[in-house]
Design a protein around this motif. Sequence first.
Motif, PDB file in Angstrom:
ATOM      1  N   LEU A 109       9.439 -91.624 -94.349  1.00 48.46           N
ATOM      2  CA  LEU A 109       9.221 -93.173 -94.362  1.00 48.46           C
ATOM      3  C   LEU A 109       9.883 -94.067 -93.521  1.00 48.46           C
ATOM      4  O   LEU A 109       9.470 -94.959 -93.157  1.00 48.46           O
ATOM      5  CB  LEU A 109       9.658 -93.603 -95.778  1.00 48.46           C
ATOM      6  CG  LEU A 109       8.729 -92.955 -97.205  1.00 48.46           C
ATOM      7  CD1 LEU A 109       9.467 -93.408 -98.336  1.00 48.46           C
ATOM      8  CD2 LEU A 109       7.475 -93.355 -96.950  1.00 48.46           C
ATOM      9  N   VAL A 121       8.195 -93.365 -90.266  1.00 43.61           N
ATOM     10  CA  VAL A 121       6.657 -94.248 -90.264  1.00 43.61           C
ATOM     11  C   VAL A 121       7.058 -95.761 -90.105  1.00 43.61           C
ATOM     12  O   VAL A 121       6.253 -96.251 -89.421  1.00 43.61           O
ATOM     13  CB  VAL A 121       6.049 -93.848 -91.793  1.00 43.61           C
ATOM     14  CG1 VAL A 121       4.788 -95.035 -91.877  1.00 43.61           C
ATOM     15  CG2 VAL A 121       5.559 -92.452 -92.023  1.00 43.61           C
ATOM     16  N   PHE A 170       1.288 -88.607 -98.603  1.00 48.60           N
ATOM     17  CA  PHE A 170       2.490 -88.068 -99.316  1.00 48.60           C
ATOM     18  C   PHE A 170       1.953 -87.066-100.535  1.00 48.60           C
ATOM     19  O   PHE A 170       1.283 -87.895-101.511  1.00 48.60           O
ATOM     20  CB  PHE A 170       3.451 -88.757 -99.752  1.00 48.60           C
ATOM     21  CG  PHE A 170       4.334 -89.234 -98.502  1.00 48.60           C
ATOM     22  CD1 PHE A 170       5.593 -88.519 -98.226  1.00 48.60           C
ATOM     23  CD2 PHE A 170       3.990 -90.059 -97.710  1.00 48.60           C
ATOM     24  CE1 PHE A 170       6.541 -89.043 -97.220  1.00 48.60           C
ATOM     25  CE2 PHE A 170       4.704 -90.620 -96.642  1.00 48.60           C
ATOM     26  CZ  PHE A 170       6.180 -90.093 -96.464  1.00 48.60           C
ATOM     27  N   ALA A 198       2.965 -93.119-101.416  1.00 48.73           N
ATOM     28  CA  ALA A 198       4.603 -93.249-101.016  1.00 48.73           C
ATOM     29  C   ALA A 198       4.778 -94.778-101.263  1.00 48.73           C
ATOM     30  O   ALA A 198       4.915 -95.229-100.074  1.00 48.73           O
ATOM     31  CB  ALA A 198       4.710 -92.596 -99.726  1.00 48.73           C
ATOM     32  N   PHE A 200       7.519 -96.825 -99.776  1.00 44.49           N
ATOM     33  CA  PHE A 200       7.674 -97.422 -98.345  1.00 44.49           C
ATOM     34  C   PHE A 200       7.949 -98.701 -98.414  1.00 44.49           C
ATOM     35  O   PHE A 200       8.272 -99.442 -97.532  1.00 44.49           O
ATOM     36  CB  PHE A 200       6.069 -97.211 -97.854  1.00 44.49           C
ATOM     37  CG  PHE A 200       6.325 -97.414 -96.340  1.00 44.49           C
ATOM     38  CD1 PHE A 200       7.014 -97.047 -95.341  1.00 44.49           C
ATOM     39  CD2 PHE A 200       5.102 -98.270 -95.890  1.00 44.49           C
ATOM     40  CE1 PHE A 200       6.978 -97.471 -93.960  1.00 44.49           C
ATOM     41  CE2 PHE A 200       4.850 -98.695 -94.461  1.00 44.49           C
ATOM     42  CZ  PHE A 200       5.888 -98.353 -93.628  1.00 44.49           C
ATOM     43  N   THR A 231       1.398 -95.877 -95.604  1.00 46.18           N
ATOM     44  CA  THR A 231       1.489 -94.608 -96.319  1.00 46.18           C
ATOM     45  C   THR A 231       0.575 -94.966 -97.545  1.00 46.18           C
ATOM     46  O   THR A 231      -0.028 -95.859 -97.817  1.00 46.18           O
ATOM     47  CB  THR A 231       2.973 -94.532 -96.855  1.00 46.18           C
ATOM     48  OG1 THR A 231       3.252 -95.802 -97.855  1.00 46.18           O
ATOM     49  CG2 THR A 231       3.836 -94.252 -95.799  1.00 46.18           C
ATOM     50  N   SER A 247      -2.723 -93.447 -91.626  1.00 41.74           N
ATOM     51  CA  SER A 247      -2.160 -93.318 -92.839  1.00 41.74           C
ATOM     52  C   SER A 247      -1.374 -92.005 -93.507  1.00 41.74           C
ATOM     53  O   SER A 247      -2.068 -91.086 -93.121  1.00 41.74           O
ATOM     54  CB  SER A 247      -3.329 -93.444 -94.045  1.00 41.74           C
ATOM     55  OG  SER A 247      -2.926 -93.300 -95.439  1.00 41.74           O
ATOM     56  N   ALA A 248      -0.164 -92.100 -93.603  1.00 40.09           N
ATOM     57  CA  ALA A 248       0.731 -90.878 -93.924  1.00 40.09           C
ATOM     58  C   ALA A 248       0.682 -90.727 -95.499  1.00 40.09           C
ATOM     59  O   ALA A 248       1.020 -91.710 -96.064  1.00 40.09           O
ATOM     60  CB  ALA A 248       2.138 -91.036 -93.336  1.00 40.09           C
TER      61      ALA A 248
END
Length: 423
Positions: A219, A222, A197, A236, A239, A233, A194-195
Motif C-alpha cells: 500500500l 502504491v 488485493f 484495499a 489505502f 487500489t 488499479s492495484a
Amino acid sequence: MSTAVRAIRHQRHDAGDRPFIVIWESTRACPLACLHCRAEAVPDRDPRELDTAAARDLLDQVAAFGQPAPLFVITGGDPFQRTDLTELITYGREAGVRVAVSPSGTPTLTAERLRELHAAGAVGLSLSLDGSTAAIHDDFRGVPGVFRWTLDAWDAARAHGMRVQINTTIARHNLHDLPDIVRLVSEHGAVLWSAFFLVPTGRGRSLGALTAGEVEDVLNFVYDVGLTIPAKTTEAHHFRRVVLQRQVLAATGDDHVAVLGLGPLYRELRERAAELGLDAGPRRVRRPPLDVNAGRGFVFISHTGTVHPSGFLPLGAGSVRETPLTEIYRTSELFTGLRDADRLGGRCGACEFRRVCGGSRSRAYGLTGDPYAEEPWCGYAPGSFPRQRELAELLGGADTEPPVRPAPSAASDAKEHRAHQER
C-alpha cells in the motif's frame, strides 16, 4: 474546504441515494482459466443470463438514479461472448448512462472490436495486467498468449482514443514484480492503474494470503508510485488510511518507514523502482483515493440479475428482474447496513479511520462469514498512529470517537505495529 477533502475524494452525491459505479457481470462465459477468478468462469453462456431486453431494462434502471447516472461497467467472464455488446453500449449512451467495458485478454479482443466499442460510445476500457512478462501473466491467466493479446489491445485502444485503465491482481505470484508492472503502465500509458488485493472467492480461495505486513508495504509502494502514474487500489480500502498517514507524516517531517514500521518488501520495491528510473521522470499530482466501498457507492449485478454490494461479496439483496435497482440499493437491509460504520466489528469498529476506510467487507465475509467483521488483511492497531492531533485536524471531525489508546512515540508505535503485523 478542509484538507481532508483534498486527501480523500468524496462522492459527488449522497452514497445512500445513488451509487458511483454499477458493475454488470454480463456473462460468465470465458475461454480463460484465471487462478483468481471470482466468477469461476465457464466456456459456455448460461441460459439464465439477462437477455437483450432485460439488459436494456437494467440500463433504464441505472438511468433512474438520476443524472449524471452512475458509471456502468460491463464485465464478465468475457463480455465479447455476448453478440449484443455494442447494441447495449449504444442503448446506454442514448439512455444517458456512461458505459465502460472490462473484457478478458483473449483472441476476441481485436483492434476492430475495440474500434466498434469506441464507435458505439464506450467511455473507457479496463484491462488486466498481472505480470510484467508473458511467463508471469500467462501462468496466472491459465492460457498462453494472453500477455501479448493484452498489450496489443491496450495499444490499439489508446490509438482509437479510448481511456484505458489497467488492473493488477496482487498476490504471491507478482509481489516482487510490481515495479516492473508500473514501468509498463508508465510506458504504454493509462488513465489509471488499479492495484486489486485478492479476495478469497471463487478460484481465488486456493491462492495464498498476504500477511498484514506485506499489505502495508505494498500500500505504501502504491502511494509512492502515485507521483509517477495515476494509481488506486481495489478491495484495499485501508489505502485511504495510508494516504492520510503519509500526508500527516510528510507535513511533520517524520520518517514514514520508521513510524509505520514498513518492512523489507517495501524497501525492495522502492529499490527496484529506483533501478527502473520510476523516480527520475517528471512528478505528477497524486490522485486522491475515492471514498467508495461495498454497498456505499458500489453495486454489482450478476449475470442472472441478482444484486450484490460487490462482486466479491456474494450476499444478495434482491433481483433487478423483480425489484427496481434504485429500491434495492436505497432501502435493502444489506446495503443500508453496510453504509453504517457503527456496525463494524473488531478493530474496524474501534478504528479512528473507520468512516474514511471501513475495510474490505468482501474479504471480511470471505474469511469470516461476517460482512461486518474486521478487515483480515489490515495490521493497524486503532489509536496507534502517533500524530493523532494532526490526524484529527486533517480528518476535520469526520470521526468523533477518541482513539482506543494513545501512542507515546513514533519509535514504540513502529515496533508494536510490526509485531502485530507478524502475528
